[in-house]
Scaffold this motif. Structure first.
Motif, PDB file in Angstrom:
ATOM      1  N   ALA A  60       0.891  -1.162   0.000  1.00  0.00           N
ATOM      2  CA  ALA A  60       0.000   0.000   0.000  1.00  0.00           C
ATOM      3  C   ALA A  60       0.927   1.208   0.000  1.00  0.00           C
ATOM      4  CB  ALA A  60      -0.902   0.012   1.232  1.00  0.00           C
ATOM      5  N   LEU A  61       0.756   2.099  -0.978  1.00  0.00           N
ATOM      6  CA  LEU A  61       1.672   3.214  -1.189  1.00  0.00           C
ATOM      7  C   LEU A  61       0.941   4.534  -1.022  1.00  0.00           C
ATOM      8  CD1 LEU A  61       4.524   4.093  -2.173  1.00  0.00           C
ATOM      9  CD2 LEU A  61       3.560   4.081  -4.482  1.00  0.00           C
ATOM     10  N   GLY A  62       1.448   5.413  -0.138  1.00  0.00           N
ATOM     11  CA  GLY A  62       0.786   6.684   0.117  1.00  0.00           C
ATOM     12  C   GLY A  62       1.705   7.878   0.033  1.00  0.00           C
ATOM     13  N   SER A  63       1.193   8.948  -0.543  1.00  0.00           N
ATOM     14  CA  SER A  63       1.930  10.192  -0.659  1.00  0.00           C
ATOM     15  C   SER A  63       0.958  11.359  -0.624  1.00  0.00           C
ATOM     16  CB  SER A  63       2.698  10.238  -1.993  1.00  0.00           C
ATOM     17  OG  SER A  63       3.263  11.517  -2.218  1.00  0.00           O
ATOM     18  N   PRO A  64       1.380  12.492  -0.068  1.00  0.00           N
ATOM     19  CA  PRO A  64       0.556  13.688  -0.218  1.00  0.00           C
ATOM     20  C   PRO A  64       0.563  14.136  -1.675  1.00  0.00           C
ATOM     21  CG  PRO A  64       2.605  14.202   0.936  1.00  0.00           C
ATOM     22  CD  PRO A  64       2.575  12.736   0.731  1.00  0.00           C
ATOM     23  N   THR A  65      -0.449  14.885  -2.035  1.00  0.00           N
ATOM     24  CA  THR A  65      -0.548  15.440  -3.380  1.00  0.00           C
ATOM     25  C   THR A  65       0.268  16.718  -3.462  1.00  0.00           C
ATOM     26  OG1 THR A  65      -2.715  14.480  -3.782  1.00  0.00           O
ATOM     27  CG2 THR A  65      -2.171  16.462  -5.025  1.00  0.00           C
ATOM     28  N   THR A  99      -3.766   8.902  -0.980  1.00  0.00           N
ATOM     29  CA  THR A  99      -3.207  10.245  -0.942  1.00  0.00           C
ATOM     30  C   THR A  99      -4.020  11.172  -0.049  1.00  0.00           C
ATOM     31  OG1 THR A  99      -2.349  12.055  -2.328  1.00  0.00           O
ATOM     32  CG2 THR A  99      -4.506  11.176  -2.926  1.00  0.00           C
ATOM     33  N   SER A 100      -3.395  12.278   0.314  1.00  0.00           N
ATOM     34  CA  SER A 100      -4.089  13.388   0.970  1.00  0.00           C
ATOM     35  C   SER A 100      -3.688  14.661   0.237  1.00  0.00           C
ATOM     36  CB  SER A 100      -3.724  13.472   2.452  1.00  0.00           C
ATOM     37  OG  SER A 100      -2.330  13.697   2.610  1.00  0.00           O
ATOM     38  N   ALA A 101      -4.603  15.613   0.196  1.00  0.00           N
ATOM     39  CA  ALA A 101      -4.348  16.868  -0.499  1.00  0.00           C
ATOM     40  C   ALA A 101      -4.896  18.025   0.316  1.00  0.00           C
ATOM     41  CB  ALA A 101      -4.986  16.851  -1.894  1.00  0.00           C
ATOM     42  N   ALA A 102      -4.299  19.189   0.148  1.00  0.00           N
ATOM     43  CA  ALA A 102      -4.704  20.362   0.920  1.00  0.00           C
ATOM     44  C   ALA A 102      -5.974  21.010   0.397  1.00  0.00           C
ATOM     45  CB  ALA A 102      -3.571  21.384   0.938  1.00  0.00           C
ATOM     46  N   SER A 103      -6.430  20.621  -0.779  1.00  0.00           N
ATOM     47  CA  SER A 103      -7.680  21.178  -1.292  1.00  0.00           C
ATOM     48  C   SER A 103      -8.518  20.058  -1.904  1.00  0.00           C
ATOM     49  CB  SER A 103      -7.419  22.274  -2.330  1.00  0.00           C
ATOM     50  OG  SER A 103      -6.795  21.744  -3.469  1.00  0.00           O
ATOM     51  N   LEU A 104      -9.810  20.270  -1.923  1.00  0.00           N
ATOM     52  CA  LEU A 104     -10.715  19.245  -2.423  1.00  0.00           C
ATOM     53  C   LEU A 104     -10.475  18.956  -3.899  1.00  0.00           C
ATOM     54  CD1 LEU A 104     -13.003  17.343  -1.755  1.00  0.00           C
ATOM     55  CD2 LEU A 104     -14.621  19.179  -2.207  1.00  0.00           C
ATOM     56  N   HIS A 105     -10.084  19.971  -4.647  1.00  0.00           N
ATOM     57  CA  HIS A 105      -9.838  19.782  -6.078  1.00  0.00           C
ATOM     58  C   HIS A 105      -8.356  19.939  -6.397  1.00  0.00           C
ATOM     59  CE1 HIS A 105     -14.122  19.695  -6.505  1.00  0.00           C
ATOM     60  NE2 HIS A 105     -14.209  20.842  -5.861  1.00  0.00           N
ATOM     61  N   GLY A 106      -7.507  19.446  -5.512  1.00  0.00           N
ATOM     62  CA  GLY A 106      -6.067  19.608  -5.649  1.00  0.00           C
ATOM     63  C   GLY A 106      -5.364  18.516  -6.416  1.00  0.00           C
ATOM     64  N   GLY A 107      -6.109  17.581  -6.962  1.00  0.00           N
ATOM     65  CA  GLY A 107      -5.482  16.533  -7.758  1.00  0.00           C
ATOM     66  C   GLY A 107      -5.450  15.172  -7.103  1.00  0.00           C
ATOM     67  N   HIS A 108      -6.423  14.886  -6.248  1.00  0.00           N
ATOM     68  CA  HIS A 108      -6.470  13.563  -5.597  1.00  0.00           C
ATOM     69  C   HIS A 108      -6.331  12.442  -6.629  1.00  0.00           C
ATOM     70  CE1 HIS A 108      -8.566  14.832  -1.650  1.00  0.00           C
ATOM     71  NE2 HIS A 108      -8.376  15.943  -2.337  1.00  0.00           N
ATOM     72  N   GLU A 109      -7.216  12.445  -7.610  1.00  0.00           N
ATOM     73  CA  GLU A 109      -7.247  11.334  -8.570  1.00  0.00           C
ATOM     74  C   GLU A 109      -6.012  11.310  -9.454  1.00  0.00           C
ATOM     75  OE1 GLU A 109     -11.099  11.571 -10.446  1.00  0.00           O
ATOM     76  OE2 GLU A 109     -12.017  10.470  -8.798  1.00  0.00           O
ATOM     77  N   SER A 110      -5.531  12.484  -9.889  1.00  0.00           N
ATOM     78  CA  SER A 110      -4.335  12.479 -10.740  1.00  0.00           C
ATOM     79  C   SER A 110      -3.123  11.991  -9.955  1.00  0.00           C
ATOM     80  CB  SER A 110      -4.081  13.865 -11.351  1.00  0.00           C
ATOM     81  OG  SER A 110      -3.841  14.831 -10.356  1.00  0.00           O
ATOM     82  N   THR A 111      -3.058  12.306  -8.671  1.00  0.00           N
ATOM     83  CA  THR A 111      -1.956  11.799  -7.855  1.00  0.00           C
ATOM     84  C   THR A 111      -2.014  10.282  -7.756  1.00  0.00           C
ATOM     85  OG1 THR A 111      -1.840  13.839  -6.584  1.00  0.00           O
ATOM     86  CG2 THR A 111      -0.907  11.867  -5.557  1.00  0.00           C
ATOM     87  N   LEU A 112      -3.188   9.755  -7.491  1.00  0.00           N
ATOM     88  CA  LEU A 112      -3.334   8.295  -7.393  1.00  0.00           C
ATOM     89  C   LEU A 112      -2.952   7.621  -8.706  1.00  0.00           C
ATOM     90  CD1 LEU A 112      -6.638   8.191  -5.342  1.00  0.00           C
ATOM     91  CD2 LEU A 112      -4.325   7.727  -4.503  1.00  0.00           C
ATOM     92  N   LEU A 113      -3.380   8.197  -9.811  1.00  0.00           N
ATOM     93  CA  LEU A 113      -3.053   7.618 -11.116  1.00  0.00           C
ATOM     94  C   LEU A 113      -1.550   7.668 -11.385  1.00  0.00           C
ATOM     95  CD1 LEU A 113      -6.044   9.035 -13.171  1.00  0.00           C
ATOM     96  CD2 LEU A 113      -5.629   6.626 -12.626  1.00  0.00           C
ATOM     97  N   THR A 114      -0.904   8.789 -11.063  1.00  0.00           N
ATOM     98  CA  THR A 114       0.540   8.867 -11.316  1.00  0.00           C
ATOM     99  C   THR A 114       1.318   7.955 -10.374  1.00  0.00           C
ATOM    100  OG1 THR A 114       0.843  10.818  -9.894  1.00  0.00           O
ATOM    101  CG2 THR A 114       0.427  11.219 -12.232  1.00  0.00           C
ATOM    102  N   MET A 115       0.792   7.707  -9.175  1.00  0.00           N
ATOM    103  CA  MET A 115       1.461   6.778  -8.264  1.00  0.00           C
ATOM    104  C   MET A 115       1.376   5.337  -8.771  1.00  0.00           C
ATOM    105  SD  MET A 115       0.345   8.393  -4.605  1.00  0.00           S
ATOM    106  CE  MET A 115       0.970   7.025  -3.661  1.00  0.00           C
TER     107      MET A 115
END
Length: 181
Positions: A60-65, A99-115
């Motif tokens: 399981a891999l986690g990173s902030p956005t 992932t976690s992000a500082a804004s609701l539209h900060g790229g949650h899904e794009s971060t997950l996809l790039t990870m």
């Protein structure tokens, strides 16, 4: 069965909290976890070793956005896994991302996809969260079919986000158990 590696990078603590919830979900399935971080100035958990990455039954891999992608230290970690790629040591291991992000539209899904990209290059079997998880239908602060997410400016991890992290951990452990020799 070998432990599941829950590997994360966190600066503010939100991604670390998610990692701990995912680890708890794994352990609810009777599977041991290695909760690890990547090399950072003040680690809250042990720093992962290359041997642990290779030996784990699942990841399981986690990173902030960060601007719609994973944080630079996590990217640098994966950039240094050429030896594992050449050896094929991660091929066919189940994996998931969060992932976690500082804004609701900060790229949650794009971060997950790039990870997911380095995991796919390593031949890992990437798991998401199916819509059979009821919290995906009504969460208003995070959570996607690509993996758990968290809107970090909210007051703590929401009940739905906690539910999704636990569910992701349980799903990862279940698949890892099914695939264990």
């Amino acid at each position: 069965m070998k432990p599941v590696l829950v590997l994360y990078y966190s600066r503010s603590g939100a991604t670390r909290q998610m990692a701990r919830l995912i680890a708890r979900g794994v352990e609810e399935q009777g599977v041991e976890t290695w909760l690890r971080t990547i090399d950072c100035a003040e680690p809250q958990d042990p720093v992962v070793t290359q041997a642990e990455l290779e030996e784990a039954s699942a990841l399981a891999l986690g990173s902030p956005t960060r601007f719609g992608g994973m944080a630079a230290p996590m990217k640098a970690f994966w950039d240094d896994t050429a030896a594992q790629w050449l050896a094929g040591s991660l091929v066919d291991k189940p994996a998931c991302v969060f992932t976690s992000a500082a804004s609701l539209h900060g790229g949650h899904e794009s971060t997950l996809l790039t990870m997911m990209v380095p995991l796919l290059h390593h031949g890992m079997l990437v798991l998401g969260l199916p819509y059979t998880e009821p919290a995906l239908h009504h969460t208003q602060s995070g959570g996607t079919p690509y993996g758990p997410s968290h809107w970090a400016l909210e007051k703590g991890i929401s009940a739905d986000e906690k539910t999704l992290c636990l569910a992701m951990g349980r799903r990862l452990a279940d698949i890892a158990k099914r695939m264990a020799p």
